[in-house]
Design a protein around this motif. Structure first.
Motif, PDB file in Angstrom:
ATOM      1  N   PHE A 180       0.834  -1.198   0.000  1.00 44.94           N
ATOM      2  CA  PHE A 180       0.000   0.000   0.000  1.00 44.94           C
ATOM      3  C   PHE A 180       0.873   1.254   0.000  1.00 44.94           C
ATOM      4  O   PHE A 180       0.665   2.195  -0.761  1.00 44.94           O
ATOM      5  N   TRP A 181       1.885   1.226   0.827  1.00 48.25           N
ATOM      6  CA  TRP A 181       2.805   2.353   0.959  1.00 48.25           C
ATOM      7  C   TRP A 181       3.555   2.570  -0.352  1.00 48.25           C
ATOM      8  O   TRP A 181       3.669   3.681  -0.860  1.00 48.25           O
ATOM      9  N   TYR A 182       4.022   1.479  -0.929  1.00 50.46           N
ATOM     10  CA  TYR A 182       4.824   1.599  -2.143  1.00 50.46           C
ATOM     11  C   TYR A 182       3.976   2.050  -3.327  1.00 50.46           C
ATOM     12  O   TYR A 182       4.406   2.902  -4.114  1.00 50.46           O
ATOM     13  N   VAL A 183       2.771   1.529  -3.439  1.00 50.57           N
ATOM     14  CA  VAL A 183       1.894   1.958  -4.532  1.00 50.57           C
ATOM     15  C   VAL A 183       1.627   3.458  -4.412  1.00 50.57           C
ATOM     16  O   VAL A 183       1.661   4.190  -5.408  1.00 50.57           O
ATOM     17  N   GLY A 184       1.398   3.930  -3.182  1.00 49.74           N
ATOM     18  CA  GLY A 184       1.190   5.357  -2.986  1.00 49.74           C
ATOM     19  C   GLY A 184       2.409   6.168  -3.377  1.00 49.74           C
ATOM     20  O   GLY A 184       2.301   7.317  -3.810  1.00 49.74           O
ATOM     21  N   LEU A 185       3.586   5.576  -3.227  1.00 48.25           N
ATOM     22  CA  LEU A 185       4.829   6.310  -3.496  1.00 48.25           C
ATOM     23  C   LEU A 185       5.159   6.424  -4.982  1.00 48.25           C
ATOM     24  O   LEU A 185       5.879   7.333  -5.379  1.00 48.25           O
ATOM     25  N   ILE A 186       4.667   5.499  -5.805  1.00 47.13           N
ATOM     26  CA  ILE A 186       5.137   5.444  -7.201  1.00 47.13           C
ATOM     27  C   ILE A 186       5.034   6.800  -7.922  1.00 47.13           C
ATOM     28  O   ILE A 186       6.037   7.281  -8.459  1.00 47.13           O
ATOM     29  N   PRO A 187       3.863   7.471  -7.944  1.00 43.91           N
ATOM     30  CA  PRO A 187       3.815   8.741  -8.674  1.00 43.91           C
ATOM     31  C   PRO A 187       4.745   9.801  -8.079  1.00 43.91           C
ATOM     32  O   PRO A 187       5.304  10.622  -8.811  1.00 43.91           O
ATOM     33  N   ASP A 188       4.921   9.764  -6.764  1.00 47.47           N
ATOM     34  CA  ASP A 188       5.794  10.755  -6.132  1.00 47.47           C
ATOM     35  C   ASP A 188       7.258  10.481  -6.422  1.00 47.47           C
ATOM     36  O   ASP A 188       8.054  11.408  -6.570  1.00 47.47           O
ATOM     37  N   ILE A 189       7.623   9.213  -6.509  1.00 40.91           N
ATOM     38  CA  ILE A 189       9.010   8.896  -6.873  1.00 40.91           C
ATOM     39  C   ILE A 189       9.261   9.352  -8.303  1.00 40.91           C
ATOM     40  O   ILE A 189      10.348   9.830  -8.638  1.00 40.91           O
ATOM     41  N   ALA A 190       8.230   9.252  -9.157  1.00 39.95           N
ATOM     42  CA  ALA A 190       8.379   9.753 -10.528  1.00 39.95           C
ATOM     43  C   ALA A 190       8.635  11.266 -10.511  1.00 39.95           C
ATOM     44  O   ALA A 190       9.438  11.777 -11.295  1.00 39.95           O
ATOM     45  N   THR A 191       7.970  11.974  -9.603  1.00 42.06           N
ATOM     46  CA  THR A 191       8.221  13.411  -9.467  1.00 42.06           C
ATOM     47  C   THR A 191       9.668  13.661  -9.059  1.00 42.06           C
ATOM     48  O   THR A 191      10.344  14.530  -9.611  1.00 42.06           O
ATOM     49  N   LEU A 192      10.157  12.870  -8.102  1.00 39.04           N
ATOM     50  CA  LEU A 192      11.548  13.026  -7.661  1.00 39.04           C
ATOM     51  C   LEU A 192      12.497  12.733  -8.811  1.00 39.04           C
ATOM     52  O   LEU A 192      13.500  13.418  -9.000  1.00 39.04           O
ATOM     53  N   ARG A 193      12.179  11.705  -9.613  1.00 37.83           N
ATOM     54  CA  ARG A 193      13.000  11.357 -10.760  1.00 37.83           C
ATOM     55  C   ARG A 193      13.102  12.550 -11.713  1.00 37.83           C
ATOM     56  O   ARG A 193      14.181  12.881 -12.209  1.00 37.83           O
ATOM     57  N   ASP A 194      11.961  13.195 -11.957  1.00 33.56           N
ATOM     58  CA  ASP A 194      11.963  14.309 -12.904  1.00 33.56           C
ATOM     59  C   ASP A 194      12.607  15.561 -12.334  1.00 33.56           C
ATOM     60  O   ASP A 194      13.014  16.446 -13.088  1.00 33.56           O
ATOM     61  N   ARG A 195      12.684  15.657 -11.027  1.00 33.91           N
ATOM     62  CA  ARG A 195      13.246  16.864 -10.422  1.00 33.91           C
ATOM     63  C   ARG A 195      14.708  16.701 -10.016  1.00 33.91           C
ATOM     64  O   ARG A 195      15.410  17.700  -9.849  1.00 33.91           O
ATOM     65  N   ALA A 196      15.157  15.455  -9.815  1.00 37.79           N
ATOM     66  CA  ALA A 196      16.508  15.245  -9.286  1.00 37.79           C
ATOM     67  C   ALA A 196      17.550  15.764 -10.267  1.00 37.79           C
ATOM     68  O   ALA A 196      17.418  15.601 -11.481  1.00 37.79           O
ATOM     69  N   LYS A 197      18.588  16.395  -9.736  1.00 41.46           N
ATOM     70  CA  LYS A 197      19.675  16.897 -10.580  1.00 41.46           C
ATOM     71  C   LYS A 197      20.803  15.865 -10.656  1.00 41.46           C
ATOM     72  O   LYS A 197      21.411  15.668 -11.679  1.00 41.46           O
ATOM     73  N   ASN A 198      21.053  15.234  -9.533  1.00 46.36           N
ATOM     74  CA  ASN A 198      22.123  14.255  -9.450  1.00 46.36           C
ATOM     75  C   ASN A 198      21.796  13.026 -10.305  1.00 46.36           C
ATOM     76  O   ASN A 198      20.703  12.467 -10.241  1.00 46.36           O
ATOM     77  N   LYS A 199      22.780  12.626 -11.127  1.00 41.35           N
ATOM     78  CA  LYS A 199      22.544  11.538 -12.069  1.00 41.35           C
ATOM     79  C   LYS A 199      22.170  10.234 -11.352  1.00 41.35           C
ATOM     80  O   LYS A 199      21.285   9.512 -11.776  1.00 41.35           O
ATOM     81  N   TRP A 200      22.843   9.944 -10.239  1.00 38.81           N
ATOM     82  CA  TRP A 200      22.612   8.671  -9.547  1.00 38.81           C
ATOM     83  C   TRP A 200      21.244   8.630  -8.886  1.00 38.81           C
ATOM     84  O   TRP A 200      20.575   7.611  -8.904  1.00 38.81           O
ATOM     85  N   PHE A 201      20.857   9.779  -8.305  1.00 36.28           N
ATOM     86  CA  PHE A 201      19.525   9.827  -7.692  1.00 36.28           C
ATOM     87  C   PHE A 201      18.454   9.673  -8.767  1.00 36.28           C
ATOM     88  O   PHE A 201      17.459   8.977  -8.595  1.00 36.28           O
ATOM     89  N   LYS A 202      18.694  10.329  -9.897  1.00 32.59           N
ATOM     90  CA  LYS A 202      17.751  10.241 -11.004  1.00 32.59           C
ATOM     91  C   LYS A 202      17.575   8.783 -11.415  1.00 32.59           C
ATOM     92  O   LYS A 202      16.471   8.307 -11.640  1.00 32.59           O
ATOM     93  N   TYR A 203      18.699   8.099 -11.481  1.00 27.95           N
ATOM     94  CA  TYR A 203      18.691   6.701 -11.885  1.00 27.95           C
ATOM     95  C   TYR A 203      17.940   5.850 -10.851  1.00 27.95           C
ATOM     96  O   TYR A 203      17.068   5.048 -11.197  1.00 27.95           O
ATOM     97  N   ALA A 204      18.268   6.081  -9.582  1.00 26.76           N
ATOM     98  CA  ALA A 204      17.643   5.280  -8.520  1.00 26.76           C
ATOM     99  C   ALA A 204      16.135   5.541  -8.465  1.00 26.76           C
ATOM    100  O   ALA A 204      15.334   4.607  -8.414  1.00 26.76           O
ATOM    101  N   TYR A 205      15.756   6.825  -8.497  1.00 29.84           N
ATOM    102  CA  TYR A 205      14.324   7.131  -8.450  1.00 29.84           C
ATOM    103  C   TYR A 205      13.633   6.636  -9.716  1.00 29.84           C
ATOM    104  O   TYR A 205      12.474   6.219  -9.680  1.00 29.84           O
ATOM    105  N   GLY A 206      14.365   6.668 -10.835  1.00 30.95           N
ATOM    106  CA  GLY A 206      13.800   6.156 -12.086  1.00 30.95           C
ATOM    107  C   GLY A 206      13.471   4.676 -11.978  1.00 30.95           C
ATOM    108  O   GLY A 206      12.416   4.223 -12.408  1.00 30.95           O
ATOM    109  N   LEU A 207      14.378   3.929 -11.361  1.00 32.17           N
ATOM    110  CA  LEU A 207      14.134   2.498 -11.177  1.00 32.17           C
ATOM    111  C   LEU A 207      12.941   2.265 -10.266  1.00 32.17           C
ATOM    112  O   LEU A 207      12.068   1.454 -10.556  1.00 32.17           O
TER     113      LEU A 207
END
Lengths: 462, 185
Positions: A180-207
């Motif tokens: 339940f927690w993870y499903v709720g997080l998916i769209p927000d992690i996508a937001t972090l992916r699109d906002r992250a500047k650091n390449k590694w964070f972008k990659y991790a949030y992208g995954l």
């Protein structure tokens, strides 16, 4: 006109205060995670929690090398601190599920700003809870024996036992809460992916976001799945604490064998859980300057839920005492008398009444309900009270049962305490990590709270 | 020397995408796109918009039926497991109760019902959505990263039978969009 607005505000208080739009709420919440500098206070908080968590680590090490004899569990009190702490932690977890699932089904918009970290709290509390029964098995590396699997011993678990139900209930609860927690997080992690500047964070949030792109067709299925999960979690959370209470009430022991236990335990769980949510929320909204997203209204509502569930718990205390007398069973009468006046832990009962019964009465008054300081203090008192409740139920009932020849005293050892305090450190260390690494408030759901999120048709006025 | 790549508009673009500022504009534009007869369409928004389902003509997902199936499977699995262990494989009388003690067998079966239904809900949602899919042509639009923040996008795929490059582009520009982008394959 001012008066009309005031009245509207009073009846239907805004859940997001201040001048916010989609972008600003996104920035505000995701910046906690994305900004480079970790606040100094975070290191202090995490450092202290992590040090306290070492108590858990070392106690576990000592426990595994020496056996459960390092605890004070012994006849007649065979179930002591491990189960007190197990029930306490799992109860705390229940408020997270209540906020995320039941309040969603009831269409309570105020859940939106607090559900994410309440769910995280649930997960971490269940993790702490799970440690106790596993370590109490004495040989935790063989804990998988609890599960039904074909084995060379040719044996199966005993499904008629509430302890076996517990295995299924708690493991299902942990798994479903995580989903339940993870499903709720998916769209927000996508937001972090699109906002992250650091390449590694972008990659991790992208995954972690699984390539979420906010498609309308995806949202359609997402909402169905989310609602179904809420519908499934609601009976689940009620069943988990009911089953936990059956661990006690199925036994014949006076003080445990009571039909009121399931509802009384569920109410107590929600009561303790809301206290913990308040303990976490009140500093969080100050440290991260989030008073516009977690408003005073949120705190007041949580205070009211605490008062309501607390009163149900008090009704439970009253009924326990009443039925002990009304049953006219001498062992029941003696149990209650022993618990309240004569037993070695008589004071723990009155401390419990003070913490859970008297302290919440202040919540009837606006002055206390609307003051974060007093809410915080009352929440801490309630958390202690709910721990005492399990102490009273478990210890005083086991200490003196039917035969005086089998009575005995119980006093916890230092390792009982270090283990318990260690889990508190572990819990807060996990909370600190979560606050730094993932969005603490559900960003996409807060966007829907903004007035412009509503679709306005031409010729329709809202 | 390689010949310069010729841009065949219909063949090597994934579709056209229009950007909007608000959910209301997106829904109104989606309704026009639907009424114009386009079917291979999609909309992207930073939060779920309930009106979109009707505006885009999205049919109700079969997910709920799958979840029901998952739940029933869990229930039968739970009862079956307990029947097999306590009646067939290792029958033993405990507390004078029958081998098949149904009331006592309810909690584990119930928990398994919920467990399997929840897994079906989550995995079914991801599967039907075609996730995980880390790469997708829509990510080629540079402004698309705002779809997870504050902007709303509407897409008509080039695979749509009605898609015709200049005509569809003109149509999309008539939707009062902020801008219309070409989505590269």
């Amino acid at each position: 006109m001012q008066d009309v607005n005031d009245i509207v505000r009073k009846i239907n208080p805004p859940m997001v205060e201040g001048d916010h739009d989609y972008g600003s709420v996104t920035d505000k919440i995701s910046d906690i995670t994305l900004k480079k500098r970790t606040p100094f206070g975070w290191f202090i908080g995490f450092g202290i929690s992590f040090m306290v968590a070492q108590l858990l680590l070392f106690t576990t090490l000592y426990l595994v090398t020496n056996g459960v004899g390092i605890w004070a569990n012994n006849q007649p009190v065979g179930w002591a601190f491990p189960i007190i702490n197990f029930v306490w932690w799992i109860g705390i977890g229940h408020a997270g599920t209540l906020i995320s699932a039941i309040l969603l089904l009831l269409n309570q918009k105020w859940r939106t700003s607090i559900n994410r970290f309440a769910e995280a709290m649930t997960l971490f509390a269940v993790a702490c809870a799970g440690l106790f029964p596993i370590l109490h098995t004495g040989r935790p590396w063989l804990a998988y024996w609890l599960l039904p699997y074909p084995n060379t011993m040719g044996m199966w678990p005993q499904f008629r036992s509430p302890l076996m139900w517990d295995v299924f209930a708690v493991s299902t609860y942990a798994t479903v809460s995580l989903l339940f927690w993870y499903v709720g997080l998916i769209p927000d992690i996508a937001t972090l992916r699109d906002r992250a500047k650091n390449k590694w964070f972008k990659y991790a949030y992208g995954l972690l976001s699984w390539g979420w792109r906010g498609s309308a067709r995806h949202w359609h299925r997402y909402e169905i799945a989310y609602l179904l999960l809420a519908g499934l979690s609601t009976p689940l959370v009620l069943s988990v604490h009911s089953i936990v209470s059956l661990d006690f009430s199925v036994a014949q022991l006076p003080g445990w064998h009571a039909t009121i236990f399931p509802p009384y335990f569920v109410a107590g769980a929600i009561f303790a859980g809301f206290a913990m949510v308040l303990i976490l929320t009140i500093p969080l909204r100050v440290w991260y300057n989030m008073k516009d997203l977690i408003t005073d209204t949120h705190l007041i509502y949580m205070g009211k839920v605490m008062l309501a569930t607390g009163l149900i718990v008090c009704y439970g205390y009253a009924m326990e005492a009443f039925f002990a007398w009304y049953s006219a069973a001498e062992y029941e009468v003696f149990m209650m008398y022993n618990r309240m006046f004569e037993g070695p832990y008589w004071w723990s009962y009155w401390l419990l009444i003070l913490c859970n019964g008297i302290s919440i009465q202040f919540l009837w008054f606006k002055r206390f309900r609307e003051s974060p300081f007093w809410l915080f203090i009352i929440s801490i008192v309630v958390s202690i009270g709910m721990w005492l409740e399990r102490f009273v139920i478990i210890i005083t009932s086991l200490q003196r049962d039917f035969l005086p020849s089998s009575w005995g005293m119980y006093s916890p050892t230092i390792f009982d305490w270090t283990m318990y305090i260690g889990t508190i450190g572990f819990f807060f260390a996990l909370i600190f990590l979560f606050v730094r690494m993932l969005p603490v408030i559900s960003i996409f759901e807060v966007r829907t709270l903004l007035p412009e999120a509503e679709v306005k048709r031409k010729g329709e006025e809202h | 020397m390689k010949p310069p790549r010729i841009r065949l508009m219909k063949d090597n673009i994934y579709g056209l995408m229009a950007e909007f500022d608000s959910s209301t504009e997106l829904v109104e534009a989606a309704e026009k796109v639907r009424d114009a007869g386009y079917t291979k369409t999609d909309a992207f928004s930073p939060f779920p918009i309930h009106e979109m389902d009707e505006a885009l003509g999205i049919k109700r997902s079969i997910l709920s039926y799958l979840v029901f199936g998952g739940g029933i499977t869990g229930l039968l699995l739970g009862l079956g497991l307990q029947y097999y262990t306590h009646v067939i494989d290792y029958p033993i009388i405990v507390g004078g109760r029958p081998h098949f003690s149904l009331p006592a067998f309810v909690p584990p079966a119930y928990e398994l019902t919920i467990l399997l239904a929840s897994f079906t809900a989550v995995l079914g949602m991801l599967f039907l959505n075609g996730l995980p899919r880390p790469y997708h042509p829509v990510f080629n639009v540079p402004r698309f990263n705002l779809a997870s923040r504050e902007k709303f996008f509407l897409l008509i795929e080039s695979a749509d039978p009605q898609f015709d490059y200049p005509e569809t582009r003109e149509f999309m520009e008539s939707l009062e969009a902020q801008e219309v982008f070409i989505v590269d394959e």
